[in-house]
Write a protein that holds these residues in place. Structure first.
Motif, PDB file in Angstrom:
ATOM      1  N   HIS A  93       0.774  -1.248  -0.248  1.00 17.81           N
ATOM      2  CA  HIS A  93      -0.030   0.153  -0.222  1.00 17.81           C
ATOM      3  C   HIS A  93       0.846   1.226   0.019  1.00 17.81           C
ATOM      4  CE1 HIS A  93      -3.829  -1.837   0.263  1.00 17.81           C
ATOM      5  NE2 HIS A  93      -3.449  -2.727   1.280  1.00 17.81           N
ATOM      6  N   ILE A  94       2.000   1.259   0.669  1.00 13.04           N
ATOM      7  CA  ILE A  94       2.822   2.516   0.743  1.00 13.04           C
ATOM      8  C   ILE A  94       3.326   2.731  -0.565  1.00 13.04           C
ATOM      9  CG2 ILE A  94       5.147   3.267   1.562  1.00 13.04           C
ATOM     10  CD1 ILE A  94       4.244   1.921   4.377  1.00 13.04           C
ATOM     11  N   ILE A  95       4.032   1.515  -1.372  1.00 15.84           N
ATOM     12  CA  ILE A  95       4.490   1.465  -2.515  1.00 15.84           C
ATOM     13  C   ILE A  95       3.598   1.975  -3.668  1.00 15.84           C
ATOM     14  CG2 ILE A  95       5.491   0.318  -4.591  1.00 15.84           C
ATOM     15  CD1 ILE A  95       6.811  -1.698  -2.471  1.00 15.84           C
ATOM     16  N   THR A  96       2.243   1.657  -3.361  1.00 19.33           N
ATOM     17  CA  THR A  96       1.138   2.116  -4.427  1.00 19.33           C
ATOM     18  C   THR A  96       0.729   3.542  -4.097  1.00 19.33           C
ATOM     19  OG1 THR A  96       0.168  -0.094  -4.478  1.00 19.33           O
ATOM     20  CG2 THR A  96      -1.239   1.534  -5.105  1.00 19.33           C
ATOM     21  N   LYS A 134       5.834  13.573 -18.189  1.00 15.45           N
ATOM     22  CA  LYS A 134       6.431  12.667 -19.442  1.00 15.45           C
ATOM     23  C   LYS A 134       5.271  11.503 -19.582  1.00 15.45           C
ATOM     24  CE  LYS A 134      11.118  13.471 -18.638  1.00 15.45           C
ATOM     25  NZ  LYS A 134      12.595  13.048 -18.081  1.00 15.45           N
ATOM     26  N   ARG A 135       4.910  11.405 -20.827  1.00 14.62           N
ATOM     27  CA  ARG A 135       3.847  10.394 -21.072  1.00 14.62           C
ATOM     28  C   ARG A 135       4.375   9.092 -20.916  1.00 14.62           C
ATOM     29  NH1 ARG A 135       0.683   8.022 -25.413  1.00 14.62           N
ATOM     30  NH2 ARG A 135       2.475   8.343 -26.963  1.00 14.62           N
ATOM     31  N   GLU A 136       5.545   8.707 -21.375  1.00 12.87           N
ATOM     32  CA  GLU A 136       6.044   7.469 -21.262  1.00 12.87           C
ATOM     33  C   GLU A 136       6.275   7.071 -19.585  1.00 12.87           C
ATOM     34  OE1 GLU A 136       9.807   4.876 -22.944  1.00 12.87           O
ATOM     35  OE2 GLU A 136      10.295   6.848 -22.477  1.00 12.87           O
ATOM     36  N   VAL A 137       6.558   8.024 -18.995  1.00 16.43           N
ATOM     37  CA  VAL A 137       6.672   7.632 -17.396  1.00 16.43           C
ATOM     38  C   VAL A 137       5.230   7.476 -16.756  1.00 16.43           C
ATOM     39  CG1 VAL A 137       7.640   8.538 -15.198  1.00 16.43           C
ATOM     40  CG2 VAL A 137       9.036   8.855 -17.224  1.00 16.43           C
ATOM     41  N   LYS A 138       4.463   8.074 -17.216  1.00 18.34           N
ATOM     42  CA  LYS A 138       3.072   8.026 -16.751  1.00 18.34           C
ATOM     43  C   LYS A 138       2.318   6.839 -17.081  1.00 18.34           C
ATOM     44  CE  LYS A 138       0.195  11.655 -16.285  1.00 18.34           C
ATOM     45  NZ  LYS A 138      -0.167  12.580 -15.546  1.00 18.34           N
ATOM     46  N   THR A 139       2.680   6.436 -18.141  1.00 17.70           N
ATOM     47  CA  THR A 139       2.081   5.046 -18.664  1.00 17.70           C
ATOM     48  C   THR A 139       2.621   3.930 -17.831  1.00 17.70           C
ATOM     49  OG1 THR A 139       1.965   5.828 -20.874  1.00 17.70           O
ATOM     50  CG2 THR A 139       1.908   3.487 -20.617  1.00 17.70           C
ATOM     51  N   VAL A 140       4.173   3.888 -17.622  1.00 23.02           N
ATOM     52  CA  VAL A 140       4.602   2.869 -16.699  1.00 23.02           C
ATOM     53  C   VAL A 140       4.042   2.935 -15.146  1.00 23.02           C
ATOM     54  CG1 VAL A 140       6.682   1.850 -15.844  1.00 23.02           C
ATOM     55  CG2 VAL A 140       6.555   2.668 -18.309  1.00 23.02           C
ATOM     56  N   LEU A 141       3.878   4.122 -14.580  1.00 20.16           N
ATOM     57  CA  LEU A 141       3.466   4.560 -13.510  1.00 20.16           C
ATOM     58  C   LEU A 141       2.213   3.772 -13.239  1.00 20.16           C
ATOM     59  CD1 LEU A 141       5.140   7.811 -12.567  1.00 20.16           C
ATOM     60  CD2 LEU A 141       5.535   5.572 -11.467  1.00 20.16           C
ATOM     61  N   GLU A 197      -1.250  -2.777 -11.101  1.00 17.34           N
ATOM     62  CA  GLU A 197      -0.735  -4.243 -10.838  1.00 17.34           C
ATOM     63  C   GLU A 197      -0.577  -4.155  -9.313  1.00 17.34           C
ATOM     64  OE1 GLU A 197       0.602  -6.928 -12.604  1.00 17.34           O
ATOM     65  OE2 GLU A 197      -0.993  -6.512 -13.856  1.00 17.34           O
ATOM     66  N   LEU A 198      -0.375  -3.161  -8.714  1.00 14.59           N
ATOM     67  CA  LEU A 198       0.191  -3.014  -7.124  1.00 14.59           C
ATOM     68  C   LEU A 198      -1.223  -2.965  -6.307  1.00 14.59           C
ATOM     69  CD1 LEU A 198       3.253  -0.987  -7.297  1.00 14.59           C
ATOM     70  CD2 LEU A 198       3.359  -3.123  -6.600  1.00 14.59           C
ATOM     71  N   SER A 199      -1.929  -2.260  -6.924  1.00 10.62           N
ATOM     72  CA  SER A 199      -3.334  -2.145  -6.172  1.00 10.62           C
ATOM     73  C   SER A 199      -4.335  -3.302  -6.347  1.00 10.62           C
ATOM     74  CB  SER A 199      -4.014  -0.854  -6.528  1.00 10.62           C
ATOM     75  OG  SER A 199      -4.453  -0.735  -7.796  1.00 10.62           O
ATOM     76  N   THR A 200      -4.056  -4.187  -7.319  1.00 12.46           N
ATOM     77  CA  THR A 200      -5.180  -5.126  -7.669  1.00 12.46           C
ATOM     78  C   THR A 200      -4.546  -6.767  -7.502  1.00 12.46           C
ATOM     79  OG1 THR A 200      -4.879  -5.102 -10.059  1.00 12.46           O
ATOM     80  CG2 THR A 200      -6.724  -3.941  -9.180  1.00 12.46           C
ATOM     81  N   VAL A 201      -3.559  -6.968  -8.177  1.00  8.93           N
ATOM     82  CA  VAL A 201      -2.978  -8.042  -8.187  1.00  8.93           C
ATOM     83  C   VAL A 201      -2.124  -8.534  -7.096  1.00  8.93           C
ATOM     84  CG1 VAL A 201      -1.338  -9.736  -9.512  1.00  8.93           C
ATOM     85  CG2 VAL A 201      -2.904  -8.245 -10.964  1.00  8.93           C
ATOM     86  N   ILE A 237      13.271   3.171 -18.189  1.00  9.77           N
ATOM     87  CA  ILE A 237      13.181   4.480 -19.133  1.00  9.77           C
ATOM     88  C   ILE A 237      13.815   5.718 -18.216  1.00  9.77           C
ATOM     89  CG2 ILE A 237      10.874   3.713 -20.365  1.00  9.77           C
ATOM     90  CD1 ILE A 237       9.289   5.259 -17.890  1.00  9.77           C
ATOM     91  N   LYS A 238      14.750   5.358 -17.605  1.00 12.32           N
ATOM     92  CA  LYS A 238      15.854   6.443 -16.732  1.00 12.32           C
ATOM     93  C   LYS A 238      14.829   7.168 -15.961  1.00 12.32           C
ATOM     94  CE  LYS A 238      19.125   5.268 -19.448  1.00 12.32           C
ATOM     95  NZ  LYS A 238      19.317   3.742 -19.822  1.00 12.32           N
ATOM     96  N   PHE A 239      13.799   6.568 -15.231  1.00 12.31           N
ATOM     97  CA  PHE A 239      13.109   7.151 -14.144  1.00 12.31           C
ATOM     98  C   PHE A 239      13.714   6.816 -12.793  1.00 12.31           C
ATOM     99  CE2 PHE A 239       9.723   7.679 -11.036  1.00 12.31           C
ATOM    100  CZ  PHE A 239       9.384   8.755 -11.013  1.00 12.31           C
ATOM    101  N   GLU A 240      14.143   8.090 -12.042  1.00 16.86           N
ATOM    102  CA  GLU A 240      14.607   7.604 -10.718  1.00 16.86           C
ATOM    103  C   GLU A 240      13.581   8.182  -9.614  1.00 16.86           C
ATOM    104  OE1 GLU A 240      17.407   5.934 -10.009  1.00 16.86           O
ATOM    105  OE2 GLU A 240      17.669   5.720 -12.069  1.00 16.86           O
ATOM    106  N   SER A 241      13.480   7.327  -8.533  1.00 12.18           N
ATOM    107  CA  SER A 241      12.988   7.718  -7.284  1.00 12.18           C
ATOM    108  C   SER A 241      13.585   7.060  -6.267  1.00 12.18           C
ATOM    109  CB  SER A 241      11.455   7.464  -7.416  1.00 12.18           C
ATOM    110  OG  SER A 241      10.920   7.667  -6.249  1.00 12.18           O
ATOM    111  N   PHE A 242      14.493   7.796  -5.523  1.00 14.85           N
ATOM    112  CA  PHE A 242      15.151   6.909  -4.162  1.00 14.85           C
ATOM    113  C   PHE A 242      13.963   6.541  -3.396  1.00 14.85           C
ATOM    114  CE2 PHE A 242      16.615   7.086   0.133  1.00 14.85           C
ATOM    115  CZ  PHE A 242      17.820   6.081  -0.176  1.00 14.85           C
ATOM    116  N   GLU A 243      13.159   7.209  -2.844  1.00 13.44           N
ATOM    117  CA  GLU A 243      11.933   6.690  -2.034  1.00 13.44           C
ATOM    118  C   GLU A 243      11.351   5.538  -2.659  1.00 13.44           C
ATOM    119  OE1 GLU A 243       7.862   8.581   0.115  1.00 13.44           O
ATOM    120  OE2 GLU A 243       9.131   9.693  -0.964  1.00 13.44           O
ATOM    121  N   LEU A 244      10.810   5.450  -3.746  1.00  9.59           N
ATOM    122  CA  LEU A 244      10.226   4.541  -4.436  1.00  9.59           C
ATOM    123  C   LEU A 244      10.985   3.240  -4.339  1.00  9.59           C
ATOM    124  CD1 LEU A 244       7.701   3.085  -5.740  1.00  9.59           C
ATOM    125  CD2 LEU A 244       8.606   3.863  -7.835  1.00  9.59           C
TER     126      LEU A 244
END
Length: 171
Positions: A70-73, A85-92, A98-102, A143-150
């Motif tokens: 839940h924290i990750i989601t 960025k559209r590409e990043v939004k699509t992946v997120l 997936e994280l909230s259902t599966v 896609i070169k997206f960085e998020s230390f917290e995530l």
């Protein structure tokens, strides 16, 4: 007076001894994990853990996995709301779905299998659930997206999964 003090001391020892014994079980189980401190933090966050047997300890860790999911989601939802960025939004968005259902459904299956004694299925479900945040991290890094917290939260999730699987492997 002395008799009363001895009775009190004996009663105190009877109450404290089982708690210490169960705390020893928690320590023993977590010491087999790759990162024992994460395992212990999870168990200590649940007041019932001092009375739990090995199956109960595994169940508590599965609850911690669900909370961490839940924290990750939520983290991904926040990132999604700020991302342009559209590409990043699509992946997120795919990760969020997936994280909230599966993920929760798979952990629920792990919990059910644990209570019925199907430990192989429990371990497989935990491993399957672990693949979801790992897949998200892989796609985001691709896609070169960085998020230390995530990524830090995903690492904690990985460490908890490892702890659960190592405990279950010894049943």
């Amino acid at each position: 007076m002395m008799t009363m003090m001895i009775k009190y001391l004996l009663l105190t020892l009877l109450v404290i001894s089982p708690i210490c014994a169960e705390k020893d079980l928690m320590i023993k189980e977590c010491n087999n994990a790759q990162v024992p401190t994460i395992c212990m933090q999870c168990l200590e966050s649940d007041p019932t853990s001092v009375h739990a047997d090995r199956v109960g300890i595994a169940d508590i860790i599965i609850h911690c996995l669900d909370s961490r999911l839940h924290i990750i989601t939520n983290n991904i939802t926040n990132l999604l709301s700020r991302e342009r960025k559209r590409e990043v939004k699509t992946v997120l968005k795919a990760c969020e779905n997936e994280l909230s259902t599966v993920g929760p459904n798979t952990l629920s299956e792990a919990e059910t299998a644990l209570t019925t004694g199907d430990y192989d299925k429990t371990a497989k479900s935990i491993k399957l659930a672990l693949g979801i945040p790992h897949g998200c991290r892989f796609e985001l890094q691709r896609i070169k997206f960085e998020s230390f917290e995530l990524y830090s939260q995903i690492n904690i999730y990985t460490q908890l999964s490892d702890a659960a699987m190592r405990i279950i492997d010894r049943f």
